[in-house]
Each structure stands twice: as C-alpha cells, then as structure tokens.
Write a protein that holds these residues in place. Structure first.
Motif, PDB file in Angstrom:
ATOM      1  N   HIS A 130       0.823  -1.213   0.000  1.00 35.01           N
ATOM      2  CA  HIS A 130       0.000   0.000   0.000  1.00 35.01           C
ATOM      3  C   HIS A 130       0.856   1.262   0.000  1.00 35.01           C
ATOM      4  O   HIS A 130       0.310   2.378  -0.011  1.00 35.01           O
ATOM      5  CB  HIS A 130      -0.919   0.012   1.224  1.00 35.01           C
ATOM      6  CG  HIS A 130      -2.163  -0.809   1.048  1.00 35.01           C
ATOM      7  ND1 HIS A 130      -2.148  -2.191   1.091  1.00 35.01           N
ATOM      8  CD2 HIS A 130      -3.448  -0.455   0.818  1.00 35.01           C
ATOM      9  CE1 HIS A 130      -3.378  -2.637   0.900  1.00 35.01           C
ATOM     10  NE2 HIS A 130      -4.189  -1.613   0.729  1.00 35.01           N
ATOM     11  N   GLY A 131       2.171   1.106   0.028  1.00 37.35           N
ATOM     12  CA  GLY A 131       3.041   2.266  -0.004  1.00 37.35           C
ATOM     13  C   GLY A 131       3.055   3.066   1.278  1.00 37.35           C
ATOM     14  O   GLY A 131       3.252   4.288   1.249  1.00 37.35           O
ATOM     15  N   VAL A 132       2.863   2.386   2.426  1.00 35.18           N
ATOM     16  CA  VAL A 132       2.895   3.082   3.713  1.00 35.18           C
ATOM     17  C   VAL A 132       4.283   2.918   4.322  1.00 35.18           C
ATOM     18  O   VAL A 132       4.770   1.779   4.457  1.00 35.18           O
ATOM     19  CB  VAL A 132       1.852   2.508   4.694  1.00 35.18           C
ATOM     20  CG1 VAL A 132       1.699   3.446   5.894  1.00 35.18           C
ATOM     21  CG2 VAL A 132       0.526   2.284   4.013  1.00 35.18           C
ATOM     22  N   PRO A 133       4.954   4.000   4.715  1.00 35.16           N
ATOM     23  CA  PRO A 133       6.224   3.859   5.424  1.00 35.16           C
ATOM     24  C   PRO A 133       6.009   2.984   6.663  1.00 35.16           C
ATOM     25  O   PRO A 133       5.062   3.210   7.427  1.00 35.16           O
ATOM     26  CB  PRO A 133       6.580   5.299   5.815  1.00 35.16           C
ATOM     27  CG  PRO A 133       5.797   6.158   4.892  1.00 35.16           C
ATOM     28  CD  PRO A 133       4.546   5.408   4.568  1.00 35.16           C
ATOM     29  N   THR A 134       6.856   1.990   6.846  1.00 37.20           N
ATOM     30  CA  THR A 134       6.610   0.975   7.876  1.00 37.20           C
ATOM     31  C   THR A 134       7.837   0.805   8.765  1.00 37.20           C
ATOM     32  O   THR A 134       8.955   0.643   8.265  1.00 37.20           O
ATOM     33  CB  THR A 134       6.237  -0.365   7.214  1.00 37.20           C
ATOM     34  OG1 THR A 134       5.099  -0.169   6.367  1.00 37.20           O
ATOM     35  CG2 THR A 134       5.909  -1.414   8.257  1.00 37.20           C
ATOM     36  N   ALA A 135       7.593   0.831  10.083  1.00 34.77           N
ATOM     37  CA  ALA A 135       8.648   0.610  11.077  1.00 34.77           C
ATOM     38  C   ALA A 135       8.437  -0.751  11.719  1.00 34.77           C
ATOM     39  O   ALA A 135       7.326  -1.078  12.152  1.00 34.77           O
ATOM     40  CB  ALA A 135       8.622   1.703  12.143  1.00 34.77           C
ATOM     41  N   VAL A 136       9.493  -1.552  11.783  1.00 38.17           N
ATOM     42  CA  VAL A 136       9.377  -2.921  12.286  1.00 38.17           C
ATOM     43  C   VAL A 136      10.577  -3.269  13.165  1.00 38.17           C
ATOM     44  O   VAL A 136      11.657  -2.696  13.016  1.00 38.17           O
ATOM     45  CB  VAL A 136       9.294  -3.945  11.127  1.00 38.17           C
ATOM     46  CG1 VAL A 136       8.124  -3.657  10.218  1.00 38.17           C
ATOM     47  CG2 VAL A 136      10.586  -3.956  10.324  1.00 38.17           C
ATOM     48  N   THR A 137      10.359  -4.224  14.052  1.00 35.86           N
ATOM     49  CA  THR A 137      11.473  -4.780  14.805  1.00 35.86           C
ATOM     50  C   THR A 137      12.213  -5.790  13.936  1.00 35.86           C
ATOM     51  O   THR A 137      11.629  -6.418  13.055  1.00 35.86           O
ATOM     52  CB  THR A 137      10.977  -5.465  16.080  1.00 35.86           C
ATOM     53  OG1 THR A 137       9.809  -6.255  15.771  1.00 35.86           O
ATOM     54  CG2 THR A 137      10.634  -4.450  17.160  1.00 35.86           C
ATOM     55  N   GLU A 138      13.492  -5.955  14.189  1.00 35.74           N
ATOM     56  CA  GLU A 138      14.333  -6.810  13.357  1.00 35.74           C
ATOM     57  C   GLU A 138      14.221  -8.265  13.776  1.00 35.74           C
ATOM     58  O   GLU A 138      14.287  -8.588  14.960  1.00 35.74           O
ATOM     59  CB  GLU A 138      15.790  -6.358  13.440  1.00 35.74           C
ATOM     60  CG  GLU A 138      16.687  -7.025  12.418  1.00 35.74           C
ATOM     61  CD  GLU A 138      18.040  -6.342  12.320  1.00 35.74           C
ATOM     62  OE1 GLU A 138      18.785  -6.667  11.390  1.00 35.74           O
ATOM     63  OE2 GLU A 138      18.345  -5.494  13.177  1.00 35.74           O
ATOM     64  N   PRO A 139      14.039  -9.185  12.820  1.00 36.50           N
ATOM     65  CA  PRO A 139      13.958 -10.607  13.148  1.00 36.50           C
ATOM     66  C   PRO A 139      15.349 -11.207  13.306  1.00 36.50           C
ATOM     67  O   PRO A 139      16.369 -10.521  13.174  1.00 36.50           O
ATOM     68  CB  PRO A 139      13.242 -11.198  11.943  1.00 36.50           C
ATOM     69  CG  PRO A 139      13.742 -10.351  10.806  1.00 36.50           C
ATOM     70  CD  PRO A 139      13.906  -8.956  11.387  1.00 36.50           C
ATOM     71  N   ASP A 140      15.363 -12.505  13.587  1.00 35.01           N
ATOM     72  CA  ASP A 140      16.634 -13.214  13.672  1.00 35.01           C
ATOM     73  C   ASP A 140      17.277 -13.300  12.289  1.00 35.01           C
ATOM     74  O   ASP A 140      16.626 -13.075  11.263  1.00 35.01           O
ATOM     75  CB  ASP A 140      16.416 -14.628  14.233  1.00 35.01           C
ATOM     76  CG  ASP A 140      15.892 -14.591  15.660  1.00 35.01           C
ATOM     77  OD1 ASP A 140      16.256 -13.658  16.398  1.00 35.01           O
ATOM     78  OD2 ASP A 140      15.110 -15.488  16.021  1.00 35.01           O
ATOM     79  N   ALA A 141      18.546 -13.623  12.267  1.00 37.55           N
ATOM     80  CA  ALA A 141      19.278 -13.726  11.003  1.00 37.55           C
ATOM     81  C   ALA A 141      18.585 -14.712  10.070  1.00 37.55           C
ATOM     82  O   ALA A 141      18.087 -15.742  10.486  1.00 37.55           O
ATOM     83  CB  ALA A 141      20.706 -14.178  11.271  1.00 37.55           C
ATOM     84  N   GLY A 142      18.570 -14.374   8.799  1.00 38.89           N
ATOM     85  CA  GLY A 142      17.967 -15.243   7.796  1.00 38.89           C
ATOM     86  C   GLY A 142      16.595 -14.795   7.346  1.00 38.89           C
ATOM     87  O   GLY A 142      16.107 -15.220   6.311  1.00 38.89           O
ATOM     88  N   ASP A 143      15.943 -13.935   8.156  1.00 38.78           N
ATOM     89  CA  ASP A 143      14.601 -13.479   7.820  1.00 38.78           C
ATOM     90  C   ASP A 143      14.559 -11.974   7.586  1.00 38.78           C
ATOM     91  O   ASP A 143      13.510 -11.349   7.708  1.00 38.78           O
ATOM     92  CB  ASP A 143      13.631 -13.810   8.959  1.00 38.78           C
ATOM     93  CG  ASP A 143      13.392 -15.302   9.090  1.00 38.78           C
ATOM     94  OD1 ASP A 143      13.679 -16.017   8.122  1.00 38.78           O
ATOM     95  OD2 ASP A 143      12.923 -15.734  10.143  1.00 38.78           O
ATOM     96  N   ASP A 144      15.694 -11.371   7.265  1.00 42.85           N
ATOM     97  CA  ASP A 144      15.787  -9.913   7.282  1.00 42.85           C
ATOM     98  C   ASP A 144      15.795  -9.289   5.891  1.00 42.85           C
ATOM     99  O   ASP A 144      16.374  -8.234   5.675  1.00 42.85           O
ATOM    100  CB  ASP A 144      17.035  -9.483   8.047  1.00 42.85           C
ATOM    101  CG  ASP A 144      18.326 -10.065   7.458  1.00 42.85           C
ATOM    102  OD1 ASP A 144      18.229 -10.899   6.544  1.00 42.85           O
ATOM    103  OD2 ASP A 144      19.407  -9.683   7.924  1.00 42.85           O
ATOM    104  N   GLY A 145      15.103  -9.912   4.928  1.00 45.81           N
ATOM    105  CA  GLY A 145      15.079  -9.385   3.569  1.00 45.81           C
ATOM    106  C   GLY A 145      14.603  -7.946   3.453  1.00 45.81           C
ATOM    107  O   GLY A 145      15.265  -7.120   2.816  1.00 45.81           O
ATOM    108  N   PRO A 146      13.450  -7.592   4.049  1.00 49.25           N
ATOM    109  CA  PRO A 146      12.992  -6.198   3.937  1.00 49.25           C
ATOM    110  C   PRO A 146      13.960  -5.208   4.564  1.00 49.25           C
ATOM    111  O   PRO A 146      14.096  -4.073   4.098  1.00 49.25           O
ATOM    112  CB  PRO A 146      11.652  -6.206   4.689  1.00 49.25           C
ATOM    113  CG  PRO A 146      11.247  -7.636   4.741  1.00 49.25           C
ATOM    114  CD  PRO A 146      12.510  -8.428   4.781  1.00 49.25           C
TER     115      PRO A 146
END
Length: 392
Positions: A308-324
């Motif tokens: 939807h083009g919304v600026p998004t803030a997220v917590t960081e996952p464990d290694a291996g799942d950090d594509g975004p």
C-alpha cells in the motif's frame, strides 16, 4: 479431452479466515491456485466437543481426503492453528500412502511436542527422519516441505539435513480500488485535524505483537505531535488467542492506554473487511509493527503495508529473515520490547517526509515481488515435480 488439472486436498486448522492467519492464507491460496490449473479443496481439521476431539478431527479429515481421491495431499501446519495438539502430526499414518504428501510450515523452530525430551534425543530422531519435534510425522513423511521464509528453511536443514522449498506468502490485503478516498474519509471519521499524524498497527492482536510497547511510546511521541493518533486494525480473538484470553488482553491494553494518558488517542477497530483495512492503510502516515520476535516476510500484514506504499517501522527478526531490512524497504526499530526504541524510530519518520517517501517507494518495489499469482505458480511447479517423482 485430457483433464490436466492437479487435484489437491488442502488440510488446515479449524479457525475461520477472520480469526486465523493460516486459514486466511488458505483462502487466498485456493483461489489463486484455480487460476493455474490446480483444483484445491480445503479440508479443515475441525474438532467437536467430545473427549479426544483432535483425534476424532484428524480421523474425520483423513476420511474426507480418501473420499476426494486427490493427486496430492497438502497440509498447512502451524502449532497454534491446531491449539498445540500433537494429533495433526499423526495424519500421515491415516492418509493414503500412495498419494504424495506436501507440508507447509508456517511456524517453526521454537516448539516441541512433547516438550520434555532433551535436544540431543530430538536431533537423533530428526536426523533419522523418524519424527519431527514440531510436526510429528508430517515433515519426515512429506515428499516436499515448503517454508514461507528462509529462516525456517535453515532450521529444517539443520535438524533433518533436507532442503525445504521456499515459497513466500503474499499480502493478506491487496490495495483496493477507491481505498485512498475511503482512507481520507476514515481520517475524518476519526476526528483527525488537518495534517495530524496517524500511526497504524495491522494484524491479529496478540501479546507477541508488541502492541503494549507501542502504546507506551505514545506519550513521548505526542510531545512533538500533540494531535498524533494510533488506530489498531485487527481483531483480538483468534485461533492463537481464545475469546476469554482475547477479552482480557483487550482490557489490559485499554487500561494501559488510560494509565499512559493516551486513551483518547487510541482506536481499536476490531476485525475489518479487506476494503476497510485497505482504506485504513491509506489513511495512515506510518505503520508500526513492533513484534517481539521481529518482523519478516512471513507476515502478510507487513507485505500488505508495503504494497500500500505506507512507510513501515518494524522490529528486526533473527538472522535469515531480514530481507525487507537489508533492502531498505522498512525502518528498523533498534530493540524489541522497548518503547524508547519505538519513539526514536517512529519519531524520526514523523519528522522526515523525505525519508517517509523513500520508504514508501522502496516498500512498494519490494512487495511487488510477492503476489498470489506467483505463489500459485510456484505451488503448481512443486506439485508437478512431486508427482513426477512419485510416478517415476
């Protein structure tokens, strides 16, 4: 005329799509598969009220599969979808053995049934492909195992030595026609003054989603933005959070908002239809997903926000799942379970329109690679390969 459709029996948990993420995923997947020549029939593992209900439910689901006589049996697995019962893990012993089995792991890497067995013993039986600590016989008996993110694939490889097939999910809410206009109306309905910032949380509300830390961050964020509001878009009751627990958690968050002095700034919408969710995402200036285990592409809510083009803030996952995170499609909250970290990240976004615009563009570009037609095509390719091996 030869019918080259692939017939799939799609087993999943008993939750309704509006109360369970995996069931919602199945609804989207079945619809998308029809467009690529796959006839998928949902088969819920649905317990009744009698004693031993999960045992009875798995037997009934297996009986339904035999009646369908499919080409492939596909089980969608998440422990929470089955209320952490071990019975669905016994399904391979009840299913037709000549029909290839495929299992998708939606949650993986943190649970064991039974939980008291030592890790060394689990490792031995998993390496021998006799049993899987989380899915019972499903992973060992499957001709193919699907993971929705690479982190789960790494765990499968470490435990069993086999390679899982990575098929990402797609946004659980697509951008609806007319949603931007509906979003503007929603801001009016919420009573937002002109130019007032609106934060949004989207998804099933559960303690692991970190919403309490977002509410705790609001008083500090409102120092610089007195008109700031938060809209929480999503239901509380779900397959992972039964009704009584859901009511208690909602009361807890409502009380927290009152103690923080921001009760007037927080709106809980409950579950909304997809077009209203799309409108809410367009209404928001920033989406905040402060999950306590981090956010990865296994989150349909994340992909929906980015699409939807919304600026998004997220917590960081464990290694291996950090594509975004590596792609720069999201703003990273520096710590989990930390309201001060949310204040720093979200405050920076609210203060910098250029940064918000850049994140919106990168988010849309990132999400463009995740679509239901692509997901469906990848499943069909896997079914074809699996059937080829079975017929060889």
């Amino acid at each position: 005329m030869v019918d080259d459709r692939i017939r799939v029996a799609m087993l999943h948990g008993p939750g309704r799509p509006d109360a369970d993420g995996v069931s919602d995923y199945v609804t989207h997947l079945v619809e998308a598969l029809a467009g690529v020549g796959v006839e998928a029939t949902p088969v819920p593992v649905r317990p009744d009220a009698e004693r031993g209900r999960w045992r009875v439910a798995t037997a009934q689901a297996a009986r339904r599969v035999r009646q369908l006589a499919p080409d492939v049996v596909h089980v969608q697995f998440a422990p929470s979808a089955y209320r952490f019962s071990g019975q669905p893990g016994l399904l391979p012993w009840r299913l037709p053995r000549r029909v290839p089995l495929v299992t998708t792991l939606h949650e993986y890497g943190w649970w064991a049934c039974p939980g008291w067995l030592p890790g060394r013993l689990w490792s031995a039986v998993e390496r021998a492909r006799c049993w899987d600590r989380e899915s019972g016989r499903l992973v060992p008996a499957s001709a193919a195992v699907i993971v929705t993110n690479r982190g789960h694939g790494d765990v499968v490889r470490t435990r069993t030595g086999r390679a899982a097939t990575h098929i990402p999910i797609a946004p659980n809410v697509v951008d609806h026609v007319g949603a931007p206009t509906a979003g503007a109306r929603l801001r009016t309905e919420l009573g937002l003054p002109q130019g007032a910032p609106l934060l949004a949380f989207f998804g099933f509300v559960h303690p692991v989603k970190g919403l309490r830390y977002l509410i705790e961050a609001l008083p500090e964020l409102r120092r610089d933005h007195p008109d700031l509001r938060l809209v929480v878009v999503g239901g509380f009751a779900s397959q992972a959070l039964p009704e009584q627990e859901a009511r208690a958690f909602r009361a807890e968050l409502t009380g927290l908002a009152q103690r923080c002095g921001v009760a007037d700034a927080v709106t809980f919408t409950g579950h909304l239809p997809a077009d209203r969710v799309s409108a809410a995402l367009h209404a928001a200036d920033v989406v905040v997903l402060p999950f306590t285990a981090g956010v990865s592409t296994k989150s349909g809510a994340l992909l929906a926000a980015l699409a939807h083009g919304v600026p998004t803030a997220v917590t960081e996952p464990d290694a291996g799942d950090d594509g975004p995170h590596r792609s720069g499609a999201v703003a990273v909250i520096g710590a989990r379970r930390d309201s001060a970290a949310i204040v720093r990240t979200v405050g920076r976004l609210l203060a910098d329109p250029v940064l918000r615009r850049r994140l919106a563009e990168r988010g849309r570009a990132f999400a463009a690679a995740y679509s239901w037609p692509r997901v469906a095509a990848a499943h069909r390719d896997l079914y074809v390969r699996t059937l080829g091996r079975a017929d060889a």
